[in-house]
Design a protein around this motif. Structure first.
Motif, PDB file in Angstrom:
ATOM      1  N   MET A   1       0.687  -1.224   0.012  1.00  0.00           N
ATOM      2  CA  MET A   1      -0.067  -0.064  -0.044  1.00  0.00           C
ATOM      3  C   MET A   1       1.011   1.202  -0.016  1.00  0.00           C
ATOM      4  SD  MET A   1      -3.053  -1.130   2.920  1.00  0.00           S
ATOM      5  CE  MET A   1      -2.850   0.768   3.253  1.00  0.00           C
ATOM      6  N   GLY A   2       1.948   1.241   0.937  1.00  0.00           N
ATOM      7  CA  GLY A   2       2.917   2.399   0.821  1.00  0.00           C
ATOM      8  C   GLY A   2       3.548   2.646  -0.426  1.00  0.00           C
ATOM      9  N   ILE A   3       3.948   1.394  -1.001  1.00  0.00           N
ATOM     10  CA  ILE A   3       4.247   1.598  -2.624  1.00  0.00           C
ATOM     11  C   ILE A   3       3.677   2.303  -3.541  1.00  0.00           C
ATOM     12  CG2 ILE A   3       5.477   0.367  -4.384  1.00  0.00           C
ATOM     13  CD1 ILE A   3       6.733  -1.707  -2.187  1.00  0.00           C
ATOM     14  N   VAL A   4       2.332   1.881  -3.407  1.00  0.00           N
ATOM     15  CA  VAL A   4       1.169   2.183  -4.062  1.00  0.00           C
ATOM     16  C   VAL A   4       1.058   3.881  -3.990  1.00  0.00           C
ATOM     17  CG1 VAL A   4      -1.242   2.738  -4.686  1.00  0.00           C
ATOM     18  CG2 VAL A   4      -0.052   0.447  -4.558  1.00  0.00           C
TER      19      VAL A   4
ATOM     20  N   HIS B   1       2.878   9.895  -7.146  1.00  0.00           N
ATOM     21  CA  HIS B   1       1.925  10.591  -7.376  1.00  0.00           C
ATOM     22  C   HIS B   1       2.059  11.270  -8.920  1.00  0.00           C
ATOM     23  CE1 HIS B   1      -2.089  12.634  -7.189  1.00  0.00           C
ATOM     24  NE2 HIS B   1      -1.456  13.786  -7.719  1.00  0.00           N
ATOM     25  N   VAL B   2       1.164  10.853 -10.059  1.00  0.00           N
ATOM     26  CA  VAL B   2       1.609  11.282 -11.364  1.00  0.00           C
ATOM     27  C   VAL B   2       0.403  12.399 -11.662  1.00  0.00           C
ATOM     28  CG1 VAL B   2       1.255  10.478 -13.800  1.00  0.00           C
ATOM     29  CG2 VAL B   2       2.001   8.868 -12.112  1.00  0.00           C
ATOM     30  N   SER B   3       0.901  13.519 -11.958  1.00  0.00           N
ATOM     31  CA  SER B   3       0.236  14.656 -12.514  1.00  0.00           C
ATOM     32  C   SER B   3       0.659  15.433 -13.589  1.00  0.00           C
ATOM     33  CB  SER B   3       0.120  15.590 -11.129  1.00  0.00           C
ATOM     34  OG  SER B   3       1.557  16.296 -10.991  1.00  0.00           O
ATOM     35  N   SER B   4       0.277  16.487 -13.849  1.00  0.00           N
ATOM     36  CA  SER B   4       0.541  17.024 -15.295  1.00  0.00           C
ATOM     37  C   SER B   4       1.932  17.657 -15.176  1.00  0.00           C
ATOM     38  CB  SER B   4      -0.386  18.061 -15.784  1.00  0.00           C
ATOM     39  OG  SER B   4      -0.381  18.992 -14.548  1.00  0.00           O
ATOM     40  N   ASP B   5       2.274  17.829 -13.782  1.00  0.00           N
ATOM     41  CA  ASP B   5       3.783  18.300 -13.619  1.00  0.00           C
ATOM     42  C   ASP B   5       4.910  17.114 -13.571  1.00  0.00           C
ATOM     43  OD1 ASP B   5       2.775  20.755 -13.436  1.00  0.00           O
ATOM     44  OD2 ASP B   5       2.583  20.510 -11.118  1.00  0.00           O
TER      45      ASP B   5
ATOM     46  N   ILE C   1       6.049  13.201 -12.121  1.00  0.00           N
ATOM     47  CA  ILE C   1       5.801  12.268 -10.963  1.00  0.00           C
ATOM     48  C   ILE C   1       6.339  12.927  -9.669  1.00  0.00           C
ATOM     49  CG2 ILE C   1       6.493  10.118 -10.035  1.00  0.00           C
ATOM     50  CD1 ILE C   1       6.728   8.932 -12.875  1.00  0.00           C
ATOM     51  N   THR C   2       5.500  13.059  -8.532  1.00  0.00           N
ATOM     52  CA  THR C   2       5.840  13.430  -7.381  1.00  0.00           C
ATOM     53  C   THR C   2       6.010  12.516  -6.490  1.00  0.00           C
ATOM     54  OG1 THR C   2       4.474  15.595  -7.789  1.00  0.00           O
ATOM     55  CG2 THR C   2       5.196  15.185  -5.686  1.00  0.00           C
ATOM     56  N   LEU C   3       6.940  12.342  -5.659  1.00  0.00           N
ATOM     57  CA  LEU C   3       7.314  11.333  -4.755  1.00  0.00           C
ATOM     58  C   LEU C   3       6.880  11.833  -3.108  1.00  0.00           C
ATOM     59  CD1 LEU C   3      10.688  10.030  -5.758  1.00  0.00           C
ATOM     60  CD2 LEU C   3       8.834   8.943  -6.284  1.00  0.00           C
ATOM     61  N   SER C   4       6.244  10.920  -2.532  1.00  0.00           N
ATOM     62  CA  SER C   4       5.409  11.246  -1.215  1.00  0.00           C
ATOM     63  C   SER C   4       6.666  10.674  -0.096  1.00  0.00           C
ATOM     64  CB  SER C   4       4.350  10.530  -1.285  1.00  0.00           C
ATOM     65  OG  SER C   4       3.945  10.488   0.328  1.00  0.00           O
ATOM     66  N   THR C   5       7.307  11.678   0.479  1.00  0.00           N
ATOM     67  CA  THR C   5       8.080  11.370   1.814  1.00  0.00           C
ATOM     68  C   THR C   5       7.497  10.838   2.835  1.00  0.00           C
ATOM     69  OG1 THR C   5       8.124  13.561   2.571  1.00  0.00           O
ATOM     70  CG2 THR C   5       9.798  13.083   1.034  1.00  0.00           C
ATOM     71  N   LEU C   6       6.161  11.321   2.828  1.00  0.00           N
ATOM     72  CA  LEU C   6       5.302  10.684   4.036  1.00  0.00           C
ATOM     73  C   LEU C   6       5.029   8.968   3.888  1.00  0.00           C
ATOM     74  CD1 LEU C   6       3.817  11.415   6.588  1.00  0.00           C
ATOM     75  CD2 LEU C   6       1.725  11.687   4.888  1.00  0.00           C
ATOM     76  N   ALA C   7       4.923   8.689   2.472  1.00  0.00           N
ATOM     77  CA  ALA C   7       4.699   7.153   2.106  1.00  0.00           C
ATOM     78  C   ALA C   7       5.962   6.454   2.319  1.00  0.00           C
ATOM     79  CB  ALA C   7       4.068   6.948   0.886  1.00  0.00           C
ATOM     80  N   SER C   8       7.271   7.001   1.838  1.00  0.00           N
ATOM     81  CA  SER C   8       8.415   6.450   2.186  1.00  0.00           C
ATOM     82  C   SER C   8       8.850   6.342   3.588  1.00  0.00           C
ATOM     83  CB  SER C   8       9.593   6.967   1.259  1.00  0.00           C
ATOM     84  OG  SER C   8       9.726   8.315   1.711  1.00  0.00           O
TER      85      SER C   8
ATOM     86  N   ALA D   1      -0.420   8.128   5.321  1.00  0.00           N
ATOM     87  CA  ALA D   1       0.226   8.327   4.138  1.00  0.00           C
ATOM     88  C   ALA D   1      -0.378   7.897   3.207  1.00  0.00           C
ATOM     89  CB  ALA D   1       1.707   7.578   4.057  1.00  0.00           C
ATOM     90  N   VAL D   2      -1.063   6.725   2.850  1.00  0.00           N
ATOM     91  CA  VAL D   2      -1.850   5.957   1.807  1.00  0.00           C
ATOM     92  C   VAL D   2      -3.016   6.815   1.558  1.00  0.00           C
ATOM     93  CG1 VAL D   2      -2.892   4.146   0.896  1.00  0.00           C
ATOM     94  CG2 VAL D   2      -0.781   3.769   1.852  1.00  0.00           C
ATOM     95  N   ALA D   3      -3.594   7.285   2.697  1.00  0.00           N
ATOM     96  CA  ALA D   3      -4.886   8.183   2.605  1.00  0.00           C
ATOM     97  C   ALA D   3      -4.643   9.616   1.975  1.00  0.00           C
ATOM     98  CB  ALA D   3      -5.700   8.079   3.897  1.00  0.00           C
ATOM     99  N   SER D   4      -3.720   9.980   2.365  1.00  0.00           N
ATOM    100  CA  SER D   4      -3.222  11.491   1.860  1.00  0.00           C
ATOM    101  C   SER D   4      -3.121  11.480   0.582  1.00  0.00           C
ATOM    102  CB  SER D   4      -1.964  11.940   2.806  1.00  0.00           C
ATOM    103  OG  SER D   4      -1.008  11.177   2.283  1.00  0.00           O
ATOM    104  N   GLU D   5      -2.663  10.371   0.099  1.00  0.00           N
ATOM    105  CA  GLU D   5      -2.436  10.238  -1.610  1.00  0.00           C
ATOM    106  C   GLU D   5      -3.885   9.694  -2.346  1.00  0.00           C
ATOM    107  OE1 GLU D   5       0.108  11.274  -3.380  1.00  0.00           O
ATOM    108  OE2 GLU D   5       1.053  11.800  -1.242  1.00  0.00           O
TER     109      GLU D   5
END
Length: 182
Positions: free
Chosen positions: A12-15, A19-23, A25-32, A106-110
Protein backbone atom coordinates in the motif's frame (compact mmCIF):
# COMPACT_ATOMS: atom_id res chain seq x y z
CA UNK A 1 -0.68 -15.59 6.45
CA UNK A 2 0.10 -12.75 8.80
CA UNK A 3 3.31 -12.00 6.92
CA UNK A 4 1.36 -11.85 3.66
CA UNK A 5 -0.96 -9.29 5.23
CA UNK A 6 1.96 -7.21 6.51
CA UNK A 7 3.56 -7.24 3.06
CA UNK A 8 0.22 -6.06 1.71
CA UNK A 9 0.42 -3.04 4.01
CA UNK A 10 3.92 -2.31 2.70
CA UNK A 11 2.65 -2.58 -0.87
CA UNK A 12 0.00 0.00 0.00
CA UNK A 13 2.84 2.35 0.87
CA UNK A 14 4.53 1.61 -2.44
CA UNK A 15 1.29 2.43 -4.27
CA UNK A 16 1.25 5.79 -2.46
CA UNK A 17 4.93 6.55 -3.15
CA UNK A 18 4.44 8.20 -6.52
CA UNK A 19 1.74 10.60 -7.59
CA UNK A 20 1.37 11.24 -11.31
CA UNK A 21 0.17 14.70 -12.27
CA UNK A 22 0.52 17.08 -15.21
CA UNK A 23 3.79 18.30 -13.66
CA UNK A 24 5.28 14.80 -13.68
CA UNK A 25 5.77 12.27 -10.91
CA UNK A 26 5.86 13.56 -7.35
CA UNK A 27 7.32 11.30 -4.67
CA UNK A 28 5.64 11.15 -1.27
CA UNK A 29 8.15 11.35 1.57
CA UNK A 30 5.31 10.58 3.98
CA UNK A 31 4.75 7.24 2.23
CA UNK A 32 8.45 6.35 2.10
CA UNK A 33 8.82 7.22 5.79
CA UNK A 34 5.72 5.14 6.55
CA UNK A 35 7.16 2.14 4.74
CA UNK A 36 10.45 2.34 6.63
CA UNK A 37 8.71 2.88 9.98
CA UNK A 38 6.45 -0.10 9.37
CA UNK A 39 9.44 -2.26 8.43
CA UNK A 40 11.24 -1.39 11.67
CA UNK A 41 8.16 -1.93 13.86
CA UNK A 42 7.29 -5.12 12.02
CA UNK A 43 10.89 -6.31 12.41
CA UNK A 44 10.79 -5.97 16.21
CA UNK A 45 7.35 -7.57 16.37
CA UNK A 46 8.09 -10.50 14.10
CA UNK A 47 11.42 -11.25 15.72
CA UNK A 48 9.75 -11.31 19.14
CA UNK A 49 7.10 -13.74 17.97
CA UNK A 50 9.55 -15.97 16.11
CA UNK A 51 11.95 -16.11 19.06
CA UNK A 52 8.98 -17.16 21.17
CA UNK A 53 7.78 -19.75 18.67
CA UNK A 54 11.26 -21.20 18.17
CA UNK A 55 11.89 -21.29 21.90
CA UNK A 56 8.61 -23.05 22.54
CA UNK A 57 9.16 -25.46 19.63
CA UNK A 58 12.49 -26.47 21.18
CA UNK A 59 10.35 -28.12 23.86
CA UNK A 60 8.48 -30.14 21.21
CA UNK A 61 5.52 -27.78 20.92
CA UNK A 62 4.64 -26.87 17.35
CA UNK A 63 0.84 -26.72 17.03
CA UNK A 64 -1.34 -23.86 18.22
CA UNK A 65 -3.06 -26.25 20.62
CA UNK A 66 0.37 -26.93 22.17
CA UNK A 67 0.43 -23.33 23.44
CA UNK A 68 -2.34 -24.21 25.91
CA UNK A 69 -1.32 -22.92 29.32
CA UNK A 70 1.85 -21.27 28.09
CA UNK A 71 1.14 -18.35 30.40
CA UNK A 72 1.43 -20.70 33.38
CA UNK A 73 4.43 -22.61 32.06
CA UNK A 74 6.42 -19.65 30.67
CA UNK A 75 4.72 -16.38 31.69
CA UNK A 76 7.36 -14.02 30.29
CA UNK A 77 7.46 -15.83 26.96
CA UNK A 78 3.65 -15.75 26.74
CA UNK A 79 3.59 -12.03 27.59
CA UNK A 80 6.13 -11.16 24.88
CA UNK A 81 4.33 -13.28 22.29
CA UNK A 82 1.02 -11.66 23.24
CA UNK A 83 2.53 -8.20 22.87
CA UNK A 84 3.84 -9.24 19.46
CA UNK A 85 0.48 -10.58 18.36
CA UNK A 86 -1.31 -7.45 19.59
CA UNK A 87 1.27 -5.36 17.74
CA UNK A 88 0.65 -7.29 14.52
CA UNK A 89 -3.07 -6.67 14.99
CA UNK A 90 -2.40 -2.95 15.36
CA UNK A 91 -3.64 -2.41 18.91
CA UNK A 92 -2.74 0.89 20.61
CA UNK A 93 0.38 1.12 22.77
CA UNK A 94 2.21 -1.36 20.56
CA UNK A 95 4.52 -0.70 17.60
CA UNK A 96 2.06 -2.07 15.05
CA UNK A 97 -0.53 0.56 15.89
CA UNK A 98 1.84 3.48 15.36
CA UNK A 99 3.40 2.07 12.21
CA UNK A 100 0.05 1.18 10.64
CA UNK A 101 -1.42 4.54 11.61
CA UNK A 102 1.50 6.39 10.02
CA UNK A 103 1.44 4.22 6.90
CA UNK A 104 -2.35 4.33 6.53
CA UNK A 105 -2.29 8.13 6.93
CA UNK A 106 0.32 8.39 4.18
CA UNK A 107 -1.73 6.19 1.86
CA UNK A 108 -4.96 8.07 2.62
CA UNK A 109 -3.28 11.42 1.99
CA UNK A 110 -2.46 10.22 -1.53
CA UNK A 111 -6.15 9.58 -2.21
CA UNK A 112 -6.35 5.85 -1.57
CA UNK A 113 -8.90 6.02 1.23
CA UNK A 114 -10.71 2.92 -0.06
CA UNK A 115 -7.47 0.95 0.22
CA UNK A 116 -6.98 2.11 3.80
CA UNK A 117 -10.54 1.02 4.61
CA UNK A 118 -9.80 -2.41 3.19
CA UNK A 119 -6.58 -2.63 5.20
CA UNK A 120 -8.39 -1.70 8.43
CA UNK A 121 -10.96 -4.40 7.74
CA UNK A 122 -8.12 -6.88 7.15
CA UNK A 123 -6.54 -5.86 10.48
CA UNK A 124 -9.81 -6.52 12.29
CA UNK A 125 -10.13 -9.95 10.72
CA UNK A 126 -6.53 -10.84 11.57
CA UNK A 127 -7.12 -9.80 15.18
CA UNK A 128 -9.54 -12.72 15.56
CA UNK A 129 -6.87 -15.19 14.49
CA UNK A 130 -4.27 -13.67 16.81
CA UNK A 131 -6.74 -13.95 19.68
CA UNK A 132 -7.03 -17.70 19.07
CA UNK A 133 -3.35 -18.05 19.98
CA UNK A 134 -3.66 -15.71 22.98
CA UNK A 135 -6.67 -17.72 24.15
CA UNK A 136 -4.63 -20.91 24.02
CA UNK A 137 -1.82 -19.35 26.05
CA UNK A 138 -3.96 -17.76 28.76
CA UNK A 139 -7.28 -19.59 29.01
CA UNK A 140 -6.80 -23.22 27.98
CA UNK A 141 -5.37 -25.65 30.50
CA UNK A 142 -1.94 -27.08 29.70
CA UNK A 143 -1.54 -30.78 29.08
CA UNK A 144 1.81 -30.60 30.88
CA UNK A 145 2.30 -28.35 33.93
CA UNK A 146 6.09 -28.49 33.81
CA UNK A 147 7.52 -24.95 33.79
CA UNK A 148 9.48 -23.93 30.71
CA UNK A 149 12.85 -22.52 31.71
CA UNK A 150 14.45 -20.08 29.31
CA UNK A 151 18.14 -19.29 29.10
CA UNK A 152 19.31 -15.86 30.24
CA UNK A 153 20.23 -15.06 26.63
CA UNK A 154 16.73 -15.91 25.39
CA UNK A 155 15.17 -13.87 28.20
CA UNK A 156 17.44 -10.95 27.34
CA UNK A 157 16.60 -11.07 23.64
CA UNK A 158 12.89 -11.32 24.40
CA UNK A 159 13.14 -8.41 26.84
CA UNK A 160 14.90 -6.19 24.30
CA UNK A 161 12.37 -7.01 21.58
CA UNK A 162 9.49 -6.43 23.99
CA UNK A 163 10.92 -3.05 24.99
CA UNK A 164 11.32 -2.16 21.31
CA UNK A 165 7.68 -3.01 20.59
CA UNK A 166 6.50 -0.90 23.52
CA UNK A 167 8.95 1.97 22.93
CA UNK A 168 7.94 2.36 19.29
CA UNK A 169 4.30 2.13 20.31
CA UNK A 170 4.51 4.76 23.03
CA UNK A 171 7.21 7.13 21.78
CA UNK A 172 8.01 6.75 18.08
CA UNK A 173 9.32 10.32 17.61
CA UNK A 174 13.07 9.50 17.78
CA UNK A 175 12.68 6.69 15.26
CA UNK A 176 10.53 8.85 12.97
CA UNK A 177 13.22 11.57 13.06
CA UNK A 178 15.95 9.08 12.13
CA UNK A 179 13.81 7.70 9.28
CA UNK A 180 12.96 11.19 8.03
CA UNK A 181 16.65 12.09 8.01
CA UNK A 182 17.47 8.94 6.05
Amino acid sequence: YSSIGQVGYLLMGIVALGHVSSDGITLSTLASNGILLHLVGYGFTTLAIFVGVITYSNFGKEDISDYAGAARRAPFLAMVMTAGLFSLAGLPFFAGFVTKFYLFTAVASEGFLWLVGLAILNSLISFYYYLIIVRQMYIEAPSDETPVHLSPLTNGVLAMLFLGIIAIGLYPAPLVKVIAAA
